[in-house]
Design a protein around this motif. Structure first.
Motif, PDB file in Angstrom:
ATOM      1  N   MET A  89       0.618  -1.176  -0.002  1.00 23.37           N
ATOM      2  CA  MET A  89       0.123   0.027   0.011  1.00 23.37           C
ATOM      3  C   MET A  89       0.756   1.076   0.076  1.00 23.37           C
ATOM      4  SD  MET A  89      -2.216   1.670   2.814  1.00 23.37           S
ATOM      5  CE  MET A  89      -3.405   0.659   3.280  1.00 23.37           C
ATOM      6  N   GLU A  90       0.500   1.960  -0.937  1.00 16.00           N
ATOM      7  CA  GLU A  90       1.343   3.357  -0.863  1.00 16.00           C
ATOM      8  C   GLU A  90       1.018   4.357  -0.020  1.00 16.00           C
ATOM      9  OE1 GLU A  90       2.125   6.529  -4.328  1.00 16.00           O
ATOM     10  OE2 GLU A  90       2.567   4.638  -4.667  1.00 16.00           O
ATOM     11  N   PRO A  91       1.949   5.084   0.834  1.00 15.20           N
ATOM     12  CA  PRO A  91       1.480   5.985   1.765  1.00 15.20           C
ATOM     13  C   PRO A  91       0.767   7.207   1.204  1.00 15.20           C
ATOM     14  CG  PRO A  91       3.981   6.096   1.132  1.00 15.20           C
ATOM     15  CD  PRO A  91       3.295   4.992   0.584  1.00 15.20           C
ATOM     16  N   LYS A  92       0.113   7.762   2.223  1.00  8.76           N
ATOM     17  CA  LYS A  92      -0.703   9.058   1.703  1.00  8.76           C
ATOM     18  C   LYS A  92       0.221  10.168   0.928  1.00  8.76           C
ATOM     19  CE  LYS A  92      -4.430  12.012   3.451  1.00  8.76           C
ATOM     20  NZ  LYS A  92      -5.197  12.403   4.703  1.00  8.76           N
ATOM     21  N   TYR A  93       1.321  10.475   1.675  1.00  6.02           N
ATOM     22  CA  TYR A  93       2.211  11.356   1.236  1.00  6.02           C
ATOM     23  C   TYR A  93       3.684  10.563   0.647  1.00  6.02           C
ATOM     24  CZ  TYR A  93      -0.912  14.949   2.907  1.00  6.02           C
ATOM     25  OH  TYR A  93      -1.850  15.703   3.037  1.00  6.02           O
ATOM     26  N   PRO A  94       3.655   9.971  -0.600  1.00  3.30           N
ATOM     27  CA  PRO A  94       4.812   9.118  -0.860  1.00  3.30           C
ATOM     28  C   PRO A  94       5.910  10.161  -1.107  1.00  3.30           C
ATOM     29  CG  PRO A  94       3.269   9.349  -2.551  1.00  3.30           C
ATOM     30  CD  PRO A  94       2.609   9.799  -1.514  1.00  3.30           C
ATOM     31  N   ASN A  95       5.716  11.317  -1.591  1.00  6.82           N
ATOM     32  CA  ASN A  95       7.078  12.172  -1.722  1.00  6.82           C
ATOM     33  C   ASN A  95       7.683  12.810  -0.486  1.00  6.82           C
ATOM     34  OD1 ASN A  95       4.418  13.762  -0.999  1.00  6.82           O
ATOM     35  ND2 ASN A  95       5.679  15.591  -1.677  1.00  6.82           N
ATOM     36  N   VAL A  96       7.020  12.394   0.802  1.00  6.30           N
ATOM     37  CA  VAL A  96       7.795  12.806   2.039  1.00  6.30           C
ATOM     38  C   VAL A  96       8.454  11.471   2.349  1.00  6.30           C
ATOM     39  CG1 VAL A  96       7.389  13.346   4.328  1.00  6.30           C
ATOM     40  CG2 VAL A  96       5.781  14.098   2.683  1.00  6.30           C
ATOM     41  N   LYS A  97       9.700  11.554   2.509  1.00 11.51           N
ATOM     42  CA  LYS A  97      10.672  10.407   2.737  1.00 11.51           C
ATOM     43  C   LYS A  97      11.412  10.686   4.224  1.00 11.51           C
ATOM     44  CE  LYS A  97      11.398   9.661  -2.127  1.00 11.51           C
ATOM     45  NZ  LYS A  97      10.280   8.814  -2.250  1.00 11.51           N
ATOM     46  N   VAL A  98      11.142   9.627   5.203  1.00 11.27           N
ATOM     47  CA  VAL A  98      11.751   9.895   6.352  1.00 11.27           C
ATOM     48  C   VAL A  98      12.654   8.501   6.806  1.00 11.27           C
ATOM     49  CG1 VAL A  98      11.138  10.099   8.783  1.00 11.27           C
ATOM     50  CG2 VAL A  98       9.729  11.105   7.134  1.00 11.27           C
ATOM     51  N   LYS A  99      13.691   9.054   7.149  1.00 10.27           N
ATOM     52  CA  LYS A  99      14.627   7.655   7.554  1.00 10.27           C
ATOM     53  C   LYS A  99      14.571   7.560   9.100  1.00 10.27           C
ATOM     54  CE  LYS A  99      19.413   5.922   7.612  1.00 10.27           C
ATOM     55  NZ  LYS A  99      20.848   6.271   7.393  1.00 10.27           N
ATOM     56  N   LEU A 100      14.019   6.618   9.656  1.00 12.59           N
ATOM     57  CA  LEU A 100      13.636   6.355  11.160  1.00 12.59           C
ATOM     58  C   LEU A 100      14.635   5.435  11.888  1.00 12.59           C
ATOM     59  CD1 LEU A 100       9.710   5.653  11.068  1.00 12.59           C
ATOM     60  CD2 LEU A 100      11.204   8.003  11.324  1.00 12.59           C
ATOM     61  N   THR A 101      15.852   4.947  11.203  1.00 21.74           N
ATOM     62  CA  THR A 101      16.850   4.371  11.929  1.00 21.74           C
ATOM     63  C   THR A 101      17.843   5.203  12.494  1.00 21.74           C
ATOM     64  OG1 THR A 101      18.310   4.030   9.736  1.00 21.74           O
ATOM     65  CG2 THR A 101      16.966   2.323  10.030  1.00 21.74           C
ATOM     66  N   GLY A 102      18.353   4.901  13.555  1.00 21.91           N
ATOM     67  CA  GLY A 102      19.089   5.737  14.381  1.00 21.91           C
ATOM     68  C   GLY A 102      18.585   6.382  15.479  1.00 21.91           C
ATOM     69  N   GLY A 103      17.351   6.499  15.693  1.00 22.43           N
ATOM     70  CA  GLY A 103      16.625   7.244  16.672  1.00 22.43           C
ATOM     71  C   GLY A 103      16.622   6.565  17.935  1.00 22.43           C
ATOM     72  N   ASN A 104      17.268   5.405  18.237  1.00 21.56           N
ATOM     73  CA  ASN A 104      17.200   4.519  19.369  1.00 21.56           C
ATOM     74  C   ASN A 104      15.658   4.224  19.763  1.00 21.56           C
ATOM     75  OD1 ASN A 104      19.841   4.633  19.738  1.00 21.56           O
ATOM     76  ND2 ASN A 104      19.627   6.577  20.962  1.00 21.56           N
ATOM     77  N   GLY A 105      14.706   4.128  19.059  1.00 17.99           N
ATOM     78  CA  GLY A 105      13.441   3.525  19.105  1.00 17.99           C
ATOM     79  C   GLY A 105      12.643   4.715  20.004  1.00 17.99           C
ATOM     80  N   ASN A 106      13.107   5.764  20.068  1.00 18.36           N
ATOM     81  CA  ASN A 106      12.373   6.910  20.964  1.00 18.36           C
ATOM     82  C   ASN A 106      11.052   7.185  19.948  1.00 18.36           C
ATOM     83  OD1 ASN A 106      11.546   9.484  22.050  1.00 18.36           O
ATOM     84  ND2 ASN A 106      13.185   9.173  23.244  1.00 18.36           N
ATOM     85  N   ALA A 107       9.875   7.115  20.696  1.00 22.63           N
ATOM     86  CA  ALA A 107       8.431   7.399  19.848  1.00 22.63           C
ATOM     87  C   ALA A 107       8.747   9.140  19.553  1.00 22.63           C
ATOM     88  CB  ALA A 107       7.547   7.215  20.955  1.00 22.63           C
ATOM     89  N   PHE A 108       9.268   9.939  20.627  1.00 21.26           N
ATOM     90  CA  PHE A 108       9.382  11.269  20.267  1.00 21.26           C
ATOM     91  C   PHE A 108      10.133  11.785  19.122  1.00 21.26           C
ATOM     92  CE2 PHE A 108       7.813  11.051  24.925  1.00 21.26           C
ATOM     93  CZ  PHE A 108       6.608  11.680  24.719  1.00 21.26           C
ATOM     94  N   VAL A 109      11.403  11.000  18.900  1.00 19.29           N
ATOM     95  CA  VAL A 109      12.118  11.143  17.950  1.00 19.29           C
ATOM     96  C   VAL A 109      11.462  10.942  16.522  1.00 19.29           C
ATOM     97  CG1 VAL A 109      14.415  10.625  16.841  1.00 19.29           C
ATOM     98  CG2 VAL A 109      14.275  11.074  19.324  1.00 19.29           C
ATOM     99  N   VAL A 110      10.749   9.635  16.453  1.00 18.09           N
ATOM    100  CA  VAL A 110      10.122   9.153  15.619  1.00 18.09           C
ATOM    101  C   VAL A 110       9.062  10.212  15.102  1.00 18.09           C
ATOM    102  CG1 VAL A 110       8.631   7.660  14.485  1.00 18.09           C
ATOM    103  CG2 VAL A 110      10.477   6.733  15.717  1.00 18.09           C
ATOM    104  N   LEU A 111       8.170  10.663  16.060  1.00 23.61           N
ATOM    105  CA  LEU A 111       7.047  11.579  15.733  1.00 23.61           C
ATOM    106  C   LEU A 111       7.664  12.828  15.258  1.00 23.61           C
ATOM    107  CD1 LEU A 111       4.019  12.018  15.924  1.00 23.61           C
ATOM    108  CD2 LEU A 111       4.358  12.944  18.247  1.00 23.61           C
ATOM    109  N   GLY A 112       8.787  13.551  15.945  1.00 28.19           N
ATOM    110  CA  GLY A 112       9.437  14.603  15.485  1.00 28.19           C
ATOM    111  C   GLY A 112       9.672  14.582  14.204  1.00 28.19           C
ATOM    112  N   SER A 113      10.559  13.551  13.498  1.00 26.19           N
ATOM    113  CA  SER A 113      11.137  13.269  12.278  1.00 26.19           C
ATOM    114  C   SER A 113      10.223  13.427  11.340  1.00 26.19           C
ATOM    115  CB  SER A 113      12.056  11.848  12.404  1.00 26.19           C
ATOM    116  OG  SER A 113      12.852  12.096  13.247  1.00 26.19           O
TER     117      SER A 113
END
Length: 66
Positions: free
Chosen positions: A1-25
């Motif tokens: 399934m394609e995301p709603k905003y496929p042009n917005v690309k986010v790399k989520l590795t390296g944030g130590n699994g912190n939910a606030f880091v993920v959300l902020g990114s």
């Protein structure tokens, strides 16, 4: 399934699994891509509406996550 905003690309590795880091990114990437503020709020509300797994699932639903 394609995301709603496929042009917005986010790399989520390296944030130590912190939910606030993920959300902020993802929010910063959406703002940079000029996603309307109402959409960013809808994303945030959905992402924060459950546990960590829901957060990650919501991110994948809205943006291109790597």
């Amino acid at each position: 399934m394609e995301p709603k905003y496929p042009n917005v690309k986010v790399k989520l590795t390296g944030g130590n699994g912190n939910a606030f880091v993920v959300l902020g990114s993802v929010k910063r990437a959406m703002q940079k891509a000029k996603v309307p503020q109402e959409e960013i709020k809808a994303f945030t509300d959905e992402a924060m509406g459950g546990d960590y797994d829901q957060l990650l699932g919501t991110c994948m639903k809205w943006v291109d996550v790597s």
